[in-house]
Design a protein around this motif. Structure first.
Motif, short mmCIF file in Angstrom:
data_model
loop_
_atom_site.label_atom_id
_atom_site.label_comp_id
_atom_site.label_asym_id
_atom_site.label_seq_id
_atom_site.Cartn_x
_atom_site.Cartn_y
_atom_site.Cartn_z
N ILE A 87 -10.53 67.30 13.11
CA ILE A 87 -9.82 67.77 14.30
C ILE A 87 -10.15 69.24 14.54
CG2 ILE A 87 -7.59 68.15 15.42
CD1 ILE A 87 -6.48 65.80 13.85
N ILE A 88 -10.76 69.50 15.70
CA ILE A 88 -11.08 70.87 16.11
C ILE A 88 -10.08 71.26 17.19
CG2 ILE A 88 -12.79 72.39 17.17
CD1 ILE A 88 -14.97 70.49 16.06
N MET A 89 -9.30 72.29 16.92
CA MET A 89 -8.33 72.78 17.89
C MET A 89 -9.01 73.78 18.81
SD MET A 89 -5.72 71.03 16.93
CE MET A 89 -4.33 71.72 17.82
N THR A 90 -8.67 73.71 20.09
CA THR A 90 -9.22 74.64 21.07
C THR A 90 -8.07 75.32 21.81
OG1 THR A 90 -9.34 73.01 22.85
CG2 THR A 90 -11.27 73.20 21.43
N THR A 91 -8.26 76.58 22.14
CA THR A 91 -7.24 77.27 22.92
C THR A 91 -7.81 78.51 23.57
OG1 THR A 91 -4.99 78.16 22.93
CG2 THR A 91 -6.35 78.66 21.01
N VAL A 99 -3.36 79.91 15.68
CA VAL A 99 -4.53 79.52 14.89
C VAL A 99 -4.12 79.24 13.45
CG1 VAL A 99 -6.77 80.26 14.02
CG2 VAL A 99 -6.11 80.78 16.37
N VAL A 100 -3.31 80.12 12.87
CA VAL A 100 -2.84 79.93 11.49
C VAL A 100 -2.02 78.64 11.39
CG1 VAL A 100 -1.28 80.84 9.72
CG2 VAL A 100 -2.93 82.35 10.81
N GLU A 101 -1.15 78.43 12.37
CA GLU A 101 -0.30 77.23 12.38
C GLU A 101 -1.15 75.96 12.40
OE1 GLU A 101 3.33 75.16 12.36
OE2 GLU A 101 3.04 77.32 12.17
N ALA A 102 -2.16 75.92 13.26
CA ALA A 102 -3.00 74.73 13.39
C ALA A 102 -3.94 74.56 12.20
CB ALA A 102 -3.81 74.80 14.68
N TYR A 103 -4.58 75.64 11.84
CA TYR A 103 -5.66 75.57 10.86
C TYR A 103 -5.15 75.45 9.43
CZ TYR A 103 -10.34 76.61 9.03
OH TYR A 103 -11.55 76.56 8.40
N TYR A 104 -4.21 76.28 9.07
CA TYR A 104 -3.77 76.32 7.68
C TYR A 104 -2.55 75.45 7.41
CZ TYR A 104 -7.06 80.14 7.45
OH TYR A 104 -8.20 80.87 7.51
N LYS A 105 -1.63 75.36 8.35
CA LYS A 105 -0.41 74.58 8.12
C LYS A 105 -0.47 73.19 8.70
CE LYS A 105 2.53 78.69 8.04
NZ LYS A 105 3.64 79.37 8.70
N GLY A 106 -1.20 73.02 9.79
CA GLY A 106 -1.20 71.74 10.48
C GLY A 106 -2.27 70.77 10.04
N ALA A 108 -5.66 71.18 10.70
CA ALA A 108 -6.85 71.15 11.56
C ALA A 108 -8.09 71.41 10.71
CB ALA A 108 -6.74 72.21 12.66
N THR A 109 -9.19 70.81 11.12
CA THR A 109 -10.46 71.00 10.41
C THR A 109 -11.07 72.34 10.77
OG1 THR A 109 -10.78 68.61 10.58
CG2 THR A 109 -12.68 69.93 9.92
N SER A 110 -10.93 72.70 12.03
CA SER A 110 -11.51 73.96 12.50
C SER A 110 -10.85 74.37 13.82
CB SER A 110 -13.02 73.81 12.69
OG SER A 110 -13.62 75.07 12.83
N TYR A 111 -11.30 75.50 14.34
CA TYR A 111 -10.73 76.09 15.54
C TYR A 111 -11.85 76.68 16.37
CZ TYR A 111 -8.78 80.02 18.18
OH TYR A 111 -8.48 80.92 19.16
N VAL A 112 -11.81 76.43 17.68
CA VAL A 112 -12.82 76.98 18.59
C VAL A 112 -12.10 77.63 19.78
CG1 VAL A 112 -14.73 76.42 20.14
CG2 VAL A 112 -14.55 75.26 17.94
N PRO A 113 -12.41 78.89 20.08
CA PRO A 113 -11.78 79.54 21.24
C PRO A 113 -12.42 79.10 22.56
CG PRO A 113 -13.30 81.05 20.19
CD PRO A 113 -13.29 79.80 19.35
N LYS A 114 -11.62 79.17 23.62
CA LYS A 114 -12.13 78.92 24.97
C LYS A 114 -12.51 80.25 25.59
CE LYS A 114 -9.19 74.96 26.04
NZ LYS A 114 -8.09 74.56 26.91
N PRO A 115 -13.46 80.29 26.49
CA PRO A 115 -14.24 79.14 26.95
C PRO A 115 -15.14 78.61 25.84
CG PRO A 115 -15.13 81.17 27.87
CD PRO A 115 -13.88 81.54 27.13
N ILE A 116 -15.31 77.30 25.84
CA ILE A 116 -16.09 76.63 24.79
C ILE A 116 -17.56 77.03 24.91
CG2 ILE A 116 -16.84 74.39 23.87
CD1 ILE A 116 -13.86 74.83 23.47
N ASP A 117 -18.10 77.47 23.79
CA ASP A 117 -19.53 77.77 23.69
C ASP A 117 -20.21 76.51 23.17
OD1 ASP A 117 -21.99 78.42 22.15
OD2 ASP A 117 -21.56 80.47 22.81
N LYS A 118 -21.03 75.88 24.01
CA LYS A 118 -21.67 74.61 23.67
C LYS A 118 -22.43 74.68 22.34
CE LYS A 118 -25.23 71.41 25.25
NZ LYS A 118 -26.14 71.04 26.33
N HIS A 119 -23.22 75.72 22.15
CA HIS A 119 -24.04 75.82 20.94
C HIS A 119 -23.18 76.02 19.70
CE1 HIS A 119 -27.59 75.69 23.39
NE2 HIS A 119 -27.10 76.66 24.15
#
Length: 132
Positions: A87-91, A99-106, A108-119
């Motif tokens: 699960i990759i969280m985006t925001t 980010v801490v809530e999703a990544y470390y406590k929830g 999540a596998t990873s986190y990606v900021p928006k706007p999404i960078d395709k590469h």
């Protein structure tokens, strides 16, 4: 690869769909509630998702809550952490607390900021071993 894109914003949803479609089957959910329903159905059908890209801020049920419910569903069904859906969280929020809530406590596998960078997103998915 079987992917679930969970995003309430139409444009963000289409961008993620366009990036991921060449790599497999892409399903859409517009909020966390739909995501939990889709994951439940996929577990019932024994045709689980390989990847979920999920926004944090959404109506009906936010991504944080959906993430916790999805991880609880997996645990209840005896799915080992090593076999959980990635699960990759985006925001768009530059909010370390979320980010801490999703990544470390929830879970999540990873986190990606928006706007999404395709590469960056594709590199991350390669790192997770989901595409070559």
């Amino acid at each position: 690869m079987r992917v679930l894109v969970v995003e309430d914003d139409f444009t963000s949803r289409k961008i993620l769909q366009k990036i991921l479609a060449p790599y497999g089957e892409v399903h859409i959910a517009v909020n966390g509630l739909e995501a939990v329903e889709a994951v439940t159905q996929s577990l019932d059908d024994e045709h689980c998702y390989d990847l979920i890209c999920m926004d944090i801020m959404m109506p009906e049920m936010d991504g944080q809550t959906a993430l916790k419910r999805i991880r609880a569903l997996e645990k209840d069904r005896g799915i080992a952490p090593s076999n959980e859906v990635k699960i990759i969280m985006t925001t768009a929020l530059d909010d370390p607390k979320n980010v801490v809530e999703a990544y470390y406590k929830g879970g999540a596998t990873s986190y990606v900021p928006k706007p999404i960078d395709k590469h960056m997103l594709l590199h991350l998915i390669k790192t997770l071993g989901l595409i070559e």
